[in-house]
Design a protein around this motif. Structure first.
Motif, PDB file in Angstrom:
ATOM      1  N   THR A  49     -29.322  29.034 -98.787  1.00 53.25           N
ATOM      2  CA  THR A  49     -30.059  30.304 -98.316  1.00 53.25           C
ATOM      3  C   THR A  49     -29.809  31.196 -99.381  1.00 53.25           C
ATOM      4  O   THR A  49     -30.644  31.955 -99.706  1.00 53.25           O
ATOM      5  N   ARG A  50     -28.712  31.395-100.132  1.00 53.95           N
ATOM      6  CA  ARG A  50     -28.488  32.311-101.217  1.00 53.95           C
ATOM      7  C   ARG A  50     -29.404  31.944-102.399  1.00 53.95           C
ATOM      8  O   ARG A  50     -30.022  33.046-103.088  1.00 53.95           O
ATOM      9  N   ASP A  51     -29.759  30.897-102.783  1.00 48.68           N
ATOM     10  CA  ASP A  51     -30.520  30.641-103.753  1.00 48.68           C
ATOM     11  C   ASP A  51     -32.088  30.804-103.372  1.00 48.68           C
ATOM     12  O   ASP A  51     -32.673  31.407-104.190  1.00 48.68           O
ATOM     13  N   ASP A  74     -25.086  15.881-110.820  1.00 47.15           N
ATOM     14  CA  ASP A  74     -24.607  15.472-109.357  1.00 47.15           C
ATOM     15  C   ASP A  74     -25.436  16.547-108.356  1.00 47.15           C
ATOM     16  O   ASP A  74     -25.304  16.289-107.204  1.00 47.15           O
ATOM     17  N   GLN A  75     -26.183  17.486-108.824  1.00 50.69           N
ATOM     18  CA  GLN A  75     -26.876  18.343-107.877  1.00 50.69           C
ATOM     19  C   GLN A  75     -28.207  18.172-107.929  1.00 50.69           C
ATOM     20  O   GLN A  75     -28.989  18.815-107.319  1.00 50.69           O
ATOM     21  N   THR A  76     -28.759  16.929-108.267  1.00 54.03           N
ATOM     22  CA  THR A  76     -30.340  16.553-108.434  1.00 54.03           C
ATOM     23  C   THR A  76     -30.661  16.669-106.963  1.00 54.03           C
ATOM     24  O   THR A  76     -31.967  17.403-106.800  1.00 54.03           O
ATOM     25  N   LEU A  82     -33.942  22.212-102.594  1.00 51.75           N
ATOM     26  CA  LEU A  82     -34.271  23.782-102.746  1.00 51.75           C
ATOM     27  C   LEU A  82     -35.909  23.972-103.253  1.00 51.75           C
ATOM     28  O   LEU A  82     -36.608  24.671-102.835  1.00 51.75           O
ATOM     29  N   PHE A  83     -36.066  22.896-104.170  1.00 51.70           N
ATOM     30  CA  PHE A  83     -37.549  23.240-104.536  1.00 51.70           C
ATOM     31  C   PHE A  83     -38.746  22.917-103.575  1.00 51.70           C
ATOM     32  O   PHE A  83     -39.818  23.612-103.639  1.00 51.70           O
ATOM     33  N   GLU A  84     -38.473  21.906-102.857  1.00 52.49           N
ATOM     34  CA  GLU A  84     -39.302  21.370-101.607  1.00 52.49           C
ATOM     35  C   GLU A  84     -39.524  22.670-100.700  1.00 52.49           C
ATOM     36  O   GLU A  84     -40.177  22.908-100.193  1.00 52.49           O
ATOM     37  N   THR A  85     -38.275  23.214-100.597  1.00 53.98           N
ATOM     38  CA  THR A  85     -38.317  24.581 -99.411  1.00 53.98           C
ATOM     39  C   THR A  85     -39.135  25.449-100.007  1.00 53.98           C
ATOM     40  O   THR A  85     -40.070  26.234 -99.172  1.00 53.98           O
ATOM     41  N   VAL A  86     -38.946  25.942-101.375  1.00 58.72           N
ATOM     42  CA  VAL A  86     -39.721  26.741-102.000  1.00 58.72           C
ATOM     43  C   VAL A  86     -41.261  26.399-101.844  1.00 58.72           C
ATOM     44  O   VAL A  86     -42.250  27.508-101.306  1.00 58.72           O
ATOM     45  N   ARG A  87     -41.515  25.246-101.763  1.00 61.44           N
ATOM     46  CA  ARG A  87     -42.896  24.940-101.854  1.00 61.44           C
ATOM     47  C   ARG A  87     -43.502  24.928-100.382  1.00 61.44           C
ATOM     48  O   ARG A  87     -44.628  25.506-100.181  1.00 61.44           O
ATOM     49  N   LEU A  88     -42.761  24.535 -99.619  1.00 62.66           N
ATOM     50  CA  LEU A  88     -43.099  24.729 -98.058  1.00 62.66           C
ATOM     51  C   LEU A  88     -43.257  26.008 -97.580  1.00 62.66           C
ATOM     52  O   LEU A  88     -44.169  26.379 -96.735  1.00 62.66           O
ATOM     53  N   LEU A  89     -42.659  26.840 -98.351  1.00 62.04           N
ATOM     54  CA  LEU A  89     -42.738  28.440 -97.889  1.00 62.04           C
ATOM     55  C   LEU A  89     -43.814  29.143 -98.895  1.00 62.04           C
ATOM     56  O   LEU A  89     -44.230  30.174 -98.347  1.00 62.04           O
ATOM     57  N   GLY A  90     -44.553  28.301 -99.689  1.00 57.23           N
ATOM     58  CA  GLY A  90     -45.664  28.972-100.452  1.00 57.23           C
ATOM     59  C   GLY A  90     -45.331  29.740-101.567  1.00 57.23           C
ATOM     60  O   GLY A  90     -46.016  30.608-101.979  1.00 57.23           O
ATOM     61  N   TRP A  91     -43.850  29.503-102.086  1.00 53.39           N
ATOM     62  CA  TRP A  91     -43.723  30.522-103.148  1.00 53.39           C
ATOM     63  C   TRP A  91     -43.751  29.831-104.746  1.00 53.39           C
ATOM     64  O   TRP A  91     -43.477  30.462-105.611  1.00 53.39           O
TER      65      TRP A  91
END
Length: 249
Positions: A49-51, A74-76, A82-91
């Motif tokens: 959420t914060r990212d 280890d955070q891959t 995160l990046f997939e969420t950004v894509r789904l949001l259209g950002w």
């Protein structure tokens, strides 16, 4: 963050699960991702959420071409979510998102552990590096011609430079064994040796400016090899940038 959560809800991406609010990712050709928690069951937000809030601010206010996250390997999975969420949001339309995964800094006997008290702060490392550099300068012929202020200035440049170079000389994804001897080795691929070489080269150039040799200078095979290597420098810079690998330099 509430605005981001509301935007996720309006896009139909927010799903309730056991009191929490999550995002479920659709399967793609590259595989499926596990759900990511947006709001915990107790109402607390998460790193995701914060990212997302930070990304929304950066892409809106700064409009960057690329956002690079240099975080442990280890955070891959997290960054894929995160990046997939950004894509789904259209950002992702105007910005590229990259996770440069790095390895761990380890001791010879194993990885650092906060729980076991086996960690070293950056301040300790840099102070230790400056101290070791100061000792080397005190033993050297060059150091004898410097006053205390000059010695301290050189010690900081050599010490901090040695730590930086030791970190950057490794391929980003590999673990690094923290070793003072390798950091301060005075030959080969190390910062102190390169700094010494640069100082010597500058001294030679300075002497060359004061003299005007009449004879043509012949270069030996080693010197020619160095010059040929330098012709590829601009090419290597481009490759290093494309691969996010400063170690190639």
């Amino acid at each position: 963050m509430s605005a981001v959560i509301e935007e996720i809800r309006k896009k139909g991406l927010l799903v309730k699960s056991q009191g929490a609010k999550i995002i479920e990712f659709p399967s793609t050709s590259s595989g499926s991702l596990p759900p990511a928690i947006v709001v915990k069951s107790d109402g607390a937000t998460t790193y995701l959420t914060r990212d997302l809030a930070a990304i929304r601010f950066r892409t809106t206010e700064w409009q960057p071409d690329i956002l690079i996250y240099e975080v442990g390997s280890d955070q891959t999975l997290y960054f894929r979510q995160l990046f997939e969420t950004v894509r789904l949001l259209g950002w992702k339309e105007n910005s590229e998102f990259v996770h440069v995964a790095h390895g761990l800094m380890r001791f010879e006997h194993g990885k650092m552990s906060t729980r076991k008290g086996e960690t070293v702060s950056l301040e300790e490392v840099l102070n230790g590096a400056i101290s070791k550099a100061r000792a080397i300068i005190d033993r050297s012929e060059t150091g004898r011609g410097l006053d205390s202020h000059e010695k301290e200035k050189v010690a900081k440049a050599v010490g901090i430079g040695a730590v930086k170079y030791f970190d950057l000389m490794h391929q980003p994804g590999t673990d690094i064994i923290f070793d003072w001897e390798k950091i301060f080795v005075l030959e080969g691929n190390s910062a102190p040796y390169l700094q010494y070489t640069v100082a010597r080269a500058n001294s030679v150039l300075e002497k060359g400016r004061k003299s005007s040799p009449k004879e043509k200078i012949a270069l030996n095979p080693e010197e020619l090899a160095v010059l040929r290597g330098l012709t590829r420098f601009s090419e290597i810079i481009v490759i290093a940038a494309k691969n996010y690998s400063p170690n190639l330099l």
